[in-house]
Design a protein around this motif. Structure first.
Motif, PDB file in Angstrom:
ATOM      1  N   GLU A 480       2.996  11.360   0.878  1.00 59.08           N
ATOM      2  CA  GLU A 480       2.110  10.197   0.923  1.00 59.08           C
ATOM      3  C   GLU A 480       2.928   8.947   1.240  1.00 59.08           C
ATOM      4  O   GLU A 480       3.947   8.694   0.603  1.00 59.08           O
ATOM      5  CB  GLU A 480       1.393  10.030  -0.411  1.00 59.08           C
ATOM      6  CG  GLU A 480       0.518  11.226  -0.762  1.00 59.08           C
ATOM      7  CD  GLU A 480      -0.045  11.152  -2.174  1.00 59.08           C
ATOM      8  OE1 GLU A 480       0.299  10.176  -2.891  1.00 59.08           O
ATOM      9  OE2 GLU A 480      -0.810  12.047  -2.561  1.00 59.08           O
ATOM     10  N   ASN A 482       2.498   4.716   2.001  1.00 63.07           N
ATOM     11  CA  ASN A 482       1.588   3.569   1.882  1.00 63.07           C
ATOM     12  C   ASN A 482       1.450   2.819   3.202  1.00 63.07           C
ATOM     13  O   ASN A 482       2.442   2.568   3.894  1.00 63.07           O
ATOM     14  CB  ASN A 482       2.099   2.598   0.808  1.00 63.07           C
ATOM     15  CG  ASN A 482       1.910   3.148  -0.591  1.00 63.07           C
ATOM     16  OD1 ASN A 482       0.833   3.061  -1.168  1.00 63.07           O
ATOM     17  ND2 ASN A 482       2.974   3.732  -1.131  1.00 63.07           N
ATOM     18  N   GLU A 514      -1.701   6.424   2.422  1.00 64.41           N
ATOM     19  CA  GLU A 514      -2.295   5.771   1.255  1.00 64.41           C
ATOM     20  C   GLU A 514      -2.757   4.367   1.611  1.00 64.41           C
ATOM     21  O   GLU A 514      -2.016   3.589   2.208  1.00 64.41           O
ATOM     22  CB  GLU A 514      -1.289   5.676   0.110  1.00 64.41           C
ATOM     23  CG  GLU A 514      -1.042   6.969  -0.628  1.00 64.41           C
ATOM     24  CD  GLU A 514      -0.237   6.746  -1.900  1.00 64.41           C
ATOM     25  OE1 GLU A 514      -0.087   5.577  -2.318  1.00 64.41           O
ATOM     26  OE2 GLU A 514       0.246   7.727  -2.481  1.00 64.41           O
ATOM     27  N   SER A 542      -5.559   8.850   1.325  1.00 60.49           N
ATOM     28  CA  SER A 542      -5.734   8.665  -0.115  1.00 60.49           C
ATOM     29  C   SER A 542      -6.134   7.230  -0.382  1.00 60.49           C
ATOM     30  O   SER A 542      -5.610   6.306   0.267  1.00 60.49           O
ATOM     31  CB  SER A 542      -4.433   8.941  -0.884  1.00 60.49           C
ATOM     32  OG  SER A 542      -4.012  10.263  -0.722  1.00 60.49           O
ATOM     33  N   ASP A 544      -5.520   4.528  -2.922  1.00 59.72           N
ATOM     34  CA  ASP A 544      -4.566   4.250  -3.996  1.00 59.72           C
ATOM     35  C   ASP A 544      -5.135   3.198  -4.946  1.00 59.72           C
ATOM     36  O   ASP A 544      -6.006   2.407  -4.576  1.00 59.72           O
ATOM     37  CB  ASP A 544      -3.256   3.757  -3.378  1.00 59.72           C
ATOM     38  CG  ASP A 544      -2.092   3.828  -4.347  1.00 59.72           C
ATOM     39  OD1 ASP A 544      -2.225   4.493  -5.390  1.00 59.72           O
ATOM     40  OD2 ASP A 544      -1.049   3.219  -4.057  1.00 59.72           O
TER      41      ASP A 544
END
Length: 652
Positions: A480, A482, A514, A542, A544
């Protein structure tokens, strides 16, 4: 008026028309008190005087036989005197803009005074002659030639400085306008020198002033349309002049605390109305200009002389702002406070203007005293110093690729192994600020324009590591990474991701992007477009920090995110030993949230797990993945690989 006279006045009439319109607009609009504006004001006045004497010289030459010779010479002396002033003002105005309103050094000032002295001596003593024939009239001689020399000197200096600034990329757009002005100046001046019978100099001056007014003075750029007070850009220009010339000053930021509430009860223009009423009071009471800093606040600046009366002004303001204000025919008490910064005590003269404005707007810049006047203190100054140090650190790291990636394993409850990991960037400076968390430096990188370069370097590091370490063979399904707010809405993002994966030979399924909950909720069409394109390519997403206060539950039903990462701020209160009731309420909230997401077929990661008790509690709730110090803190590449080697395929 005879045809011979009119034929030689036609250019002056055109110039007078242009100048009359410009001067009417200029002198009846608000002006910020900058050195360049004061010079431009002198230029407008001297140009009007110059034009008046220009007309007088035409009359003097046409009626040469009936005018006394001293009067003919006097009209030409006045004409050349004000022309010299106008030419010097054009040069000074452009020069001051080029140097950010900085005042002149003694050496440069001496050189300018010498030019003025030369012009004045020539006007008084130099000979001048007159050509008066059927084919034209004009003046010539040493007095006129010295004007041409001065014109050439000013032109060469200005063009040289402008080209130098363009090469240095300083105010490039402004320098282009300056060069256009100089082309106009040289063109009209050249025509006048080569063809003296065409009395075109007044039109040349008028045309130059028109171009300068529209392109450099920017009459509407500094005015806030809603309130008609000066805006953010005007404030930066004024502060820049103070800073460049190391003049002490104080900034007072009147911040209205209830603007969002007022906007709900009144029409959309109520905020502008409130600020307008307040700024008119300040303008009248303190006799200073106000600037709209942002939607909710206005600013005024006290010079060193007014700073001596600052306490009296603050007392008067506090008394008035405690009273009611008339808003849309009703009296309202509006809570406000004043943030006060003194320079150079609170902020050094050598600092950047953008940093000063950021410091002014940042609530953490001031002490926690909740009175009307809020000043900065030692703690706030230290925060600013740290912030600036971090900005420099991020800038250096992004330019020189000096970042370090850490990885935190994520436990898969179904396979009882660590199948995922989160990549986390780290910056560390052992000399000044020490360890800096992403929560601290990422927002600063976004605000100061470093985030795109930094984000791209992060992806290079992560993908290179994934390729080199062959994480898939070690049981890691995906990593993952960001996405910053700016990068997530960048139209170049899909192309960048595809190129990087192709270069490092990584499958898109091995990367999970993310996006924080706040970005997912506040970003619009461009984010959804990027997500759709990247998902078609094979990426997963995802959300977050879910549950941190921005939740839009209707988006959960749309399937935009395969994985939902529940923030630790929802987990930790569940184990509050000091207040069991709060702990029970927190558990109700968390359990219902997890149940809802599972029913929507979302995979769930809970972050911040630090104890066995927390993990076993979440395991019973049926979460998909677990992440936290209970398993492993974020570690460098080699330690992460060692962890996988020793823990995968082992039960927790």
């Amino acid at each position: 008026m005879n045809s011979f006279l009119f034929n030689h006045l036609r250019f002056q009439i055109a110039a007078a028309t242009i100048l009359c319109i410009l001067e009417t607009i200029y002198f009846f609009r608000p002006k910020i008190k900058l050195l360049s504006n004061r010079i431009f004001t002198i230029l407008m006045i001297s140009s009007a005087c110059y034009l008046a004497f220009d007309v007088a010289t035409v009359f003097a030459l046409v009626y040469f036989d009936s005018w006394p010779l001293w009067l003919v010479r006097f009209t030409h002396q006045g004409f050349i005197f004000f022309l010299d002033i106008a030419l010097s003002c054009i040069y000074l105005y452009i020069d001051v803009l080029n140097h950010n309103q900085k005042r002149y050094s003694p050496l440069k000032l001496t050189a300018l005074v010498c030019l003025y002295a030369l012009a004045l001596v020539s006007i008084i003593f130099a000979p001048i002659y007159y050509y008066i024939e059927e084919d034209g009239i004009y003046s010539y001689g040493l007095m006129v030639n010295i004007v041409y020399v001065i014109l050439i000197i000013y032109s060469v200096l200005t063009i040289f400085q402008s080209i130098l600034n363009i090469i240095r990329r300083n105010h490039t757009k402004q320098q282009i306008y300056v060069l256009l002005t100089m082309v106009l100046w040289v063109s009209f001046g050249g025509i006048q020198i080569i063809l003296p019978k065409i009395l075109i100099s007044s039109v040349g001056i008028a045309a130059m002033i028109l171009l300068m007014f529209l392109s450099l003075e920017n009459p509407s750029e500094y005015i806030d349309r809603e309130t008609r007070m000066f805006n953010y850009y005007a404030l930066k220009s004024v502060l820049s002049e103070y800073m460049e010339n190391s003049r002490k000053f104080m900034i007072v930021d009147i911040e209205v605390e209830e603007m969002p509430l007022l906007g709900k009860y009144y029409e959309n223009d109520v905020i502008a109305d409130v600020l307008t009423v307040m700024y008119k009071f300040i303008q009248k009471a303190i006799k200073t200009e106000c600037y709209r800093l942002n939607r909710n606040s206005l600013v005024f600046v006290l010079n060193e002389k007014k700073m001596a009366k600052a306490d009296m002004y603050f007392s008067m303001l506090e008394s008035r702002f405690k009273d009611t204000w008339t808003v849309h025919s009703s009296s309202e008490k509006i809570n406000t406070h004043a943030n006060v910064l003194s320079c150079p005590d609170d902020f050094p003269f050598e600092g950047e203007i953008s940093e000063l404005v950021d410091f002014l707007e940042d609530p953490t810049s001031y002490s926690e005293n909740q009175g009307f006047i809020r000043r900065t203190d030692d703690e706030s100054r230290q925060k600013r110093i740290r912030r600036l140090s971090i900005i420099r650190l991020v800038s250096h790291a992004s330019k020189n690729d000096e970042i370090e990636m850490y990885y935190q394993p994520i436990y898969n409850l179904a396979t009882k192994s660590f199948t995922n990991a989160e990549a986390l960037v780290r910056l560390k400076d052992n000399v000044t600020v020490g360890y800096v968390s992403p929560e601290e430096f990422i927002p600063l990188a976004e605000k100061n324009g470093f985030i795109m370069d930094l984000s791209e370097r992060i992806f290079h590091h992560v993908f290179e590591f994934m390729s080199r370490a062959d994480l898939k063979e070690k049981g890691v399904h995906h990593v993952e990474v960001n996405l910053s707010g700016l990068q997530s809405v960048d139209s170049n993002l899909p192309g960048l991701m595809k190129n990087l994966l192709s270069y490092y030979k990584i499958a898109p399924e091995a990367v999970n992007l993310e996006i924080t909950e706040s970005i997912a909720i506040t970003s619009g069409y461009m984010l959804l477009k990027n997500m759709e394109e990247l998902r078609k390519y094979g990426f997963s997403f995802s959300m977050d920090d879910f549950g941190t206060g921005y939740s839009n539950l209707s988006r959960m039903s749309k399937g935009e995110f395969e994985i939902i990462k529940i923030d630790r701020s929802l987990l930790w209160p569940c184990f509050n030993k000091d207040n069991t009731k709060d702990g029970e309420n927190a558990k109700i909230l968390l359990e219902n949230m997890i149940s809802m997401l599972l029913k929507m077929n979302r995979q769930i990661v809970v972050e911040g797990i630090e104890t066995k008790e927390q993990f076993e509690y979440l395991e019973k709730l049926g979460i998909t993945f677990a992440q936290g110090y209970y398993f492993c803190k974020p570690v460098p590449e080699q330690q992460f690989l060692d962890f996988l080697r020793s823990h995968n395929n082992a039960n927790v």
